[in-house]
Write an enzyme that holds these catalytic residues in place. Structure first.
Site, PDB file in Angstrom:
ATOM      1  N   LYS A 212       0.842  -1.201   0.000  1.00 45.07           N
ATOM      2  CA  LYS A 212       0.000   0.000   0.000  1.00 45.07           C
ATOM      3  C   LYS A 212       0.880   1.255   0.000  1.00 45.07           C
ATOM      4  O   LYS A 212       0.697   2.157  -0.788  1.00 45.07           O
ATOM      5  CB  LYS A 212      -0.894  -0.039   1.237  1.00 45.07           C
ATOM      6  CG  LYS A 212      -1.914   1.066   1.332  1.00 45.07           C
ATOM      7  CD  LYS A 212      -2.873   0.782   2.477  1.00 45.07           C
ATOM      8  CE  LYS A 212      -3.772   1.970   2.745  1.00 45.07           C
ATOM      9  NZ  LYS A 212      -4.738   1.732   3.820  1.00 45.07           N
ATOM     10  N   GLU A 218      10.499  -4.598   4.800  1.00 44.96           N
ATOM     11  CA  GLU A 218      10.606  -5.992   4.364  1.00 44.96           C
ATOM     12  C   GLU A 218      10.313  -6.118   2.871  1.00 44.96           C
ATOM     13  O   GLU A 218      11.057  -6.755   2.113  1.00 44.96           O
ATOM     14  CB  GLU A 218       9.606  -6.876   5.123  1.00 44.96           C
ATOM     15  CG  GLU A 218       9.895  -7.055   6.594  1.00 44.96           C
ATOM     16  CD  GLU A 218       9.229  -6.001   7.461  1.00 44.96           C
ATOM     17  OE1 GLU A 218       8.987  -4.865   6.976  1.00 44.96           O
ATOM     18  OE2 GLU A 218       8.947  -6.303   8.626  1.00 44.96           O
ATOM     19  N   GLY A 272      -5.043  -2.533   5.175  1.00 51.59           N
ATOM     20  CA  GLY A 272      -4.222  -3.637   4.678  1.00 51.59           C
ATOM     21  C   GLY A 272      -4.841  -5.005   4.937  1.00 51.59           C
ATOM     22  O   GLY A 272      -4.975  -5.828   4.028  1.00 51.59           O
ATOM     23  N   ARG A 273      -5.262  -5.250   6.167  1.00 50.99           N
ATOM     24  CA  ARG A 273      -5.756  -6.597   6.513  1.00 50.99           C
ATOM     25  C   ARG A 273      -7.140  -6.884   5.933  1.00 50.99           C
ATOM     26  O   ARG A 273      -7.634  -8.005   6.036  1.00 50.99           O
ATOM     27  CB  ARG A 273      -5.734  -6.789   8.023  1.00 50.99           C
ATOM     28  CG  ARG A 273      -6.487  -5.737   8.823  1.00 50.99           C
ATOM     29  CD  ARG A 273      -6.104  -5.828  10.306  1.00 50.99           C
ATOM     30  NE  ARG A 273      -6.661  -4.747  11.109  1.00 50.99           N
ATOM     31  CZ  ARG A 273      -6.130  -3.542  11.242  1.00 50.99           C
ATOM     32  NH1 ARG A 273      -5.039  -3.233  10.580  1.00 50.99           N
ATOM     33  NH2 ARG A 273      -6.671  -2.629  12.018  1.00 50.99           N
ATOM     34  N   GLU A 358      -5.190  -7.568  15.081  1.00 58.50           N
ATOM     35  CA  GLU A 358      -4.712  -6.223  14.771  1.00 58.50           C
ATOM     36  C   GLU A 358      -5.872  -5.228  14.852  1.00 58.50           C
ATOM     37  O   GLU A 358      -5.666  -4.042  15.101  1.00 58.50           O
ATOM     38  CB  GLU A 358      -4.076  -6.196  13.370  1.00 58.50           C
ATOM     39  CG  GLU A 358      -2.945  -5.187  13.252  1.00 58.50           C
ATOM     40  CD  GLU A 358      -2.134  -5.336  11.981  1.00 58.50           C
ATOM     41  OE1 GLU A 358      -0.947  -5.661  12.079  1.00 58.50           O
ATOM     42  OE2 GLU A 358      -2.682  -5.140  10.878  1.00 58.50           O
ATOM     43  N   HIS A 389      -4.566 -34.339  16.901  1.00 58.18           N
ATOM     44  CA  HIS A 389      -3.414 -35.130  17.357  1.00 58.18           C
ATOM     45  C   HIS A 389      -2.359 -34.238  17.976  1.00 58.18           C
ATOM     46  O   HIS A 389      -1.205 -34.643  18.119  1.00 58.18           O
ATOM     47  CB  HIS A 389      -2.842 -35.929  16.181  1.00 58.18           C
ATOM     48  CG  HIS A 389      -3.856 -36.861  15.595  1.00 58.18           C
ATOM     49  ND1 HIS A 389      -3.979 -38.168  16.003  1.00 58.18           N
ATOM     50  CD2 HIS A 389      -4.847 -36.641  14.694  1.00 58.18           C
ATOM     51  CE1 HIS A 389      -4.997 -38.729  15.345  1.00 58.18           C
ATOM     52  NE2 HIS A 389      -5.531 -37.811  14.547  1.00 58.18           N
ATOM     53  N   LYS A 511       8.808  -0.767  14.161  1.00 55.97           N
ATOM     54  CA  LYS A 511       9.437  -0.282  12.918  1.00 55.97           C
ATOM     55  C   LYS A 511      10.472   0.790  13.232  1.00 55.97           C
ATOM     56  O   LYS A 511      11.570   0.783  12.688  1.00 55.97           O
ATOM     57  CB  LYS A 511       8.368   0.314  11.985  1.00 55.97           C
ATOM     58  CG  LYS A 511       7.461  -0.716  11.348  1.00 55.97           C
ATOM     59  CD  LYS A 511       6.577  -0.067  10.284  1.00 55.97           C
ATOM     60  CE  LYS A 511       5.569  -1.045   9.731  1.00 55.97           C
ATOM     61  NZ  LYS A 511       4.661  -0.456   8.752  1.00 55.97           N
TER      62      LYS A 511
END
Ligand code: G6Q
Length: 545
Positions: A212, A218, A272-273, A358, A389, A511
């Site tokens: 965005k 990253e 974003g999410r 978030e 399991h 950040k």
């Protein structure tokens, strides 16, 4: 504004929880044997059975009263009509416009524009561009710099620019064109990029740089590494044929060397999410094809319509949200498990973890005061039957109360022998066992010959609450409806907890600190001014690296 816990509706629920909190699901089913056929709701092909919850016939109406007192209906309308409900960033929250019908009109006033405009029109302009592009790549009309067909697509993004599109691609992989490999690289750990590029031919590889802001450390680091890898073999001029961008930041995209003609935009009013429905889903669309992507949007739209119009007591996102509030705020649960019985949903819990935690992982209310009530729970989960399991032991016999959503499908996408019957037998058996347990006096009926001293170990208390979501098949429409169900559920909980669900200041501090430490890791002789733990760790790293 009245504090949530001071509302009479909140207090009524607190007394109700004292009155019925001690009841076991065995007692609740005994007193009301038909509840399994009655405590259900259905929409957009999703059947919700919420009868295996620790509730009586009074609980949901009391929760709905709380929702009314918190102004839920008005809040829903405010979101759907483009109000700036993300107040800390002064933005509208319009991921619902991303899946609106082409002819719909949702006016928005964005900070970067002088006049308000129809968000849906812009959404469809980009969708149309995405469809054209996807068709070109999928049909082999879009060629790499050497004239070769694209065989690999690598989405480079992180957080919201990775988890959603990856989850959706994985969920709908059986609809994909198998000769087009779709990969997602997110981690700044060079291993992620290095392993992904193993054996790939740059001449056949297309990178989607998905960010965005186009400034995320990253993503930009990975994008530069990808560009070096490609330029090394094909030269600089090859970049436009092998890199496209998904972003809101045209200048930054251009500076990177990507032709803005190959940039797919989205807008500040898409968090974003919540962005997998937008151009952020380009890699998903390339994988599953435009038609399936659009069917996923249709499923999301149908769930939005249901959410906006159905009475709360029959409204899937509202019911699931309110039950979550019940456990989180009145029965002391602090986590919530997401347990899909479909291998294709193996990234579903991971994506929901971001969307939920978030959004509602906040401890300050909308007035800036510390909340005096619990907000977002810890979200976690893995597909069944694998989880059975592993961690189900704790859900069945541990000391913690863990409400869980079981998600299953009547038809398999891969009907092999009796796999699906076995999968679903486990699905139904688990919620039954969690609810009703195995009392000590019945242990020997199931585990024959159990010696008396082992009986307490083999008994199951039960009374573990679950929701069951059952749908016909995990097709694109159902996938869209399912994801929109959870997005809207999270919205409702944010309203009840009175927090701003659409900002994420909590990710900012890391950040800022990381960029300072990076300088220190690279410097000749840094002057470390952290605490003694951080200083020693950094020194040790510098000595050993
Ligand atoms: C999501 C968050 C966050 C964001 C990433 C990537 O809601 O804002 O996860 O998606 O930090 O941001 P960019 O897309 O700007 O690179």
């Amino acid at each position: 504004m009245t504090k949530r816990i001071e509302l009479p509706q909140w207090k009524a629920l607190a007394s109700h929880s004292e009155a019925i909190g001690g009841l076991h699901l065995r007692q609740l089913f005994f007193a009301d044997p038909e509840r399994g056929g009655r405590m259900v709701a259905e929409a957009c092909g999703l059947y919700l059975d919420y009868s295996k919850n620790r509730i009586t016939a009074e609980t949901l109406p009391l929760l709905v009263d709380l929702a009314d007192a918190c102004g839920l209906q008005q809040a829903i309308e405010a979101m759907f009509t483009g109000d700036h409900i993300n107040q800390t960033e002064d933005r509208a929250v319009l991921h619902v416009a991303l899946r609106a019908a082409r002819e719909a009109v949702i006016k928005v006033k964005a900070s970067d524009e002088k006049k308000s405009y129809n968000a849906v029109k812009r959404v469809w302009q980009v969708l149309d561009e995405m469809v054209k592009f996807a068709n070109k790549v999928r049909s082999g009309k879009w060629l790499g710099a050497t004239g070769q067909r694209i065989r690999n697509v690598v989405n480079v993004g992180i957080g919201g620019s990775d988890l959603g599109p990856k989850m959706a691609y994985e969920a709908l992989k059986c609809y994909s064109q198998r000769d087009l490999r779709i990969e997602f690289v997110s981690n700044v750990d060079g291993t992620h990029m290095a392993e992904t590029l193993q054996g790939m031919d740059p001449a056949e590889t297309l990178f989607i740089i998905c960010s965005k802001t186009f400034t995320t450390q990253e993503t930009m680091t990975n994008a530069e590494t990808a560009r070096d890898w490609l330029v090394d073999v094909l030269g600089k001029d090859a970049v436009p044929k092998h890199f496209v961008a998904v972003s809101t930041a045209a200048k930054e995209v251009e500076a990177f060397g990507i032709d803005t003609a190959n940039m797919f935009g989205f807008w500040e009013w898409v968090g974003g999410r919540y962005s997998m429905w937008s151009a952020v889903g380009l890699a998903t669309m390339l994988g599953i094809g435009p038609e399936n992507f659009l069917a996923m949007l249709e499923g999301g739209r149908a769930m939005d319509d249901h959410f906006r119009t159905a009475p709360f007591a029959q409204n899937l996102p509202v019911i699931m949200a309110l039950l979550g509030v019940w456990y989180n705020n009145f029965l002391g649960a602090d986590s919530h498990a997401i347990l899909p019985y479909d291998q294709y949903l193996h990234r579903f819990a991971a994506h929901l973890q971001q969307v939920d935690m978030e959004s509602n992982g906040k401890s300050v209310d909308k007035d800036g005061h510390r909340v005096a009530w619990q907000t977002g729970p810890v979200i976690w989960g893995e597909p069944g039957t694998n989880g059975q399991h592993a961690f189900y032991q704790l859900i069945h016999q541990g000391t913690k109360l863990i409400p869980a959503d079981f998600i299953g499908f009547c038809k398999s996408q891969n009907p092999l022998g009796d796999h699906h019957a076995k999968l679903m037998a486990n699905f139904f058996a688990q919620t039954e066992a969690l609810a009703f347990g195995l009392p000590e006096e019945k242990v020997n009926e199931v585990f024959k010959g159990t010696p008396a001293e082992l009986v307490p170990h083999k008994a199951f208390e039960g009374n573990r609450p679950t929701n069951t979501l059952l749908a016909t098949k995990l097709d694109p429409y159902t996938m869209g409806a399912l994801m929109a169900l959870y997005e809207n559920k999270i919205f409702v909980q944010g309203v009840i907890w009175n927090v701003f669900s659409f900002d994420q200041w909590g990710v900012q501090l890391g950040k800022v600190l990381a960029s300072q430490v990076l300088k220190e890791l690279k410097a000749e002789a840094p002057d470390l001014k952290h605490d003694s733990s951080t200083n020693t760790l950094i020194q040790r790293f510098r000595q050993m690296a």
